[in-house]
Design an enzyme around this catalytic site. Structure first.
Site, PDB file in Angstrom:
ATOM      1  N   TYR A   1      27.154  43.492  77.238  1.00 20.53           N
ATOM      2  CA  TYR A   1      26.571  44.823  77.019  1.00 20.53           C
ATOM      3  C   TYR A   1      25.209  44.938  77.694  1.00 20.53           C
ATOM      4  O   TYR A   1      24.931  45.915  78.416  1.00 20.53           O
ATOM      5  CB  TYR A   1      26.447  45.076  75.516  1.00 20.53           C
ATOM      6  CG  TYR A   1      25.886  46.431  75.156  1.00 20.53           C
ATOM      7  CD1 TYR A   1      26.703  47.560  75.119  1.00 20.53           C
ATOM      8  CD2 TYR A   1      24.541  46.592  74.841  1.00 20.53           C
ATOM      9  CE1 TYR A   1      26.197  48.805  74.778  1.00 20.53           C
ATOM     10  CE2 TYR A   1      24.028  47.824  74.502  1.00 20.53           C
ATOM     11  CZ  TYR A   1      24.855  48.931  74.467  1.00 20.53           C
ATOM     12  OH  TYR A   1      24.358  50.162  74.140  1.00 20.53           O
TER      13      TYR A   1
ATOM     14  N   SER B   1      20.151  51.524  77.641  1.00 22.19           N
ATOM     15  CA  SER B   1      19.746  51.012  76.320  1.00 22.19           C
ATOM     16  C   SER B   1      18.504  50.167  76.495  1.00 22.19           C
ATOM     17  O   SER B   1      18.308  49.530  77.541  1.00 22.19           O
ATOM     18  CB  SER B   1      20.871  50.170  75.710  1.00 22.19           C
ATOM     19  OG  SER B   1      20.408  49.414  74.600  1.00 22.19           O
TER      20      SER B   1
ATOM     21  N   ILE C   1      20.043  54.170  67.155  1.00 24.93           N
ATOM     22  CA  ILE C   1      20.233  55.575  66.819  1.00 24.93           C
ATOM     23  C   ILE C   1      21.242  55.683  65.677  1.00 24.93           C
ATOM     24  O   ILE C   1      22.252  54.975  65.651  1.00 24.93           O
ATOM     25  CB  ILE C   1      20.734  56.364  68.043  1.00 24.93           C
ATOM     26  CG1 ILE C   1      19.764  56.188  69.224  1.00 24.93           C
ATOM     27  CG2 ILE C   1      20.910  57.835  67.697  1.00 24.93           C
ATOM     28  CD1 ILE C   1      18.350  56.679  68.984  1.00 24.93           C
TER      29      ILE C   1
END
Length: 251
Positions: free
Chosen positions: A158, A145, A191
């Site tokens: 994350y 990412s 996305i």
């Protein structure tokens, strides 16, 4: 101009039942690859994706497997090799997020995200690497990412997992390069998956203000880059992290 042709190649896609992973499975299948995908909870969705791969003319395999389990990963890789004879492509995609600011984050939040997002990638790469090394061929594509590059408020777990994937990608590329194995990563921005469609408008508006092309990315646009990296058209590309983010992050 050569087209992406994955005919006769066998692929594993982790987290292939939903989101970006489902489009990766469909695109690889449409390029001719046989696709094995795992699911943990979403059996019906996984079966649908498997059916879509077969409608494209390729073979599919749907396996219930927890990516955080080293044993489950090994069994899935073994099943693919036993059924199809080899493993050529590994796409590590499965991931979760469980956000929270660092001063409130629970140990469980940290551990679950790291176990699935980072250890899960190690589990599959570790089992696939000896097979690819022996045959002196393989394509490994890791989904990371842009937040693994830049960080993001409230996503220390994350972002750390995604940054770890980048380090893992570059190191495994060094480990396996001389054996004819390409290892790369794809870093999506925001996305438009089903989950993102349900996000608050202010979240989408903030992302849109960062994206130079003025729209959210589509899952298929990520999948197309994965297909390129999984093909022999990318044979001189390894150890790279390719952003698919419409210019959201230029670092």
């Amino acid at each position: 101009m050569r087209k992406i042709d994955l005919s006769g190649k066998n692929a594993i896609v982790t987290g292939g039942s939903m989101g970006i992973g489902s489009d990766i499975c469909r695109v690889l299948g449409s390029c001719g690859a046989n696709v094995a995908l795992n699911y943990r909870k979403h059996a019906d969705e996984a079966k649908t994706i498997g059916d879509d791969v077969e409608k494209a003319g390729a073979k599919s395999m749907v396996v219930q497997a927890d990516v955080a389990s080293f044993a489950d990963a090994g069994k899935m890789v073994e099943a693919v090799v036993a059924e199809w004879g080899s493993l050529d492509i590994l796409v590590c995609n499965a991931g979760i997020n469980w956000d929270g600011v660092i001063w409130k984050m629970k140990e469980e939040q940290w551990d679950q995200v790291i176990d699935i997002n980072l250890k899960g990638y190690f589990n599959y790469i570790r089992h696939a690497a000896p097979i690819m090394r022996e045959k002196k061929y393989g394509k490994i594509v890791n989904i990371t990412s842009i937040n693994g590059k830049r960080g993001k408020f409230g996503q220390s777990n994350y972002a750390a997992s995604k940054a770890g994937i980048i380090g893992l990608t570059k190191t495994v590329a060094r480990d396996l390069g001389k054996y004819g194995i390409n290892v790369n990563a794809v870093a999506p921005g925001l996305i438009e998956t089903e989950m993102m469609k349900q996000a608050p408008e202010k979240v989408k508006d903030l992302a849109l203000s960062e994206i130079l092309v003025g729209r959210l990315g589509q899952p298929e646009e990520v999948a197309n880059v994965v297909a390129f990296l999984a093909s022999d058209l990318s044979r001189h590309v390894t150890g790279q992290v390719i952003n698919v983010d419409g210019g959201q992050f230029l670092g």
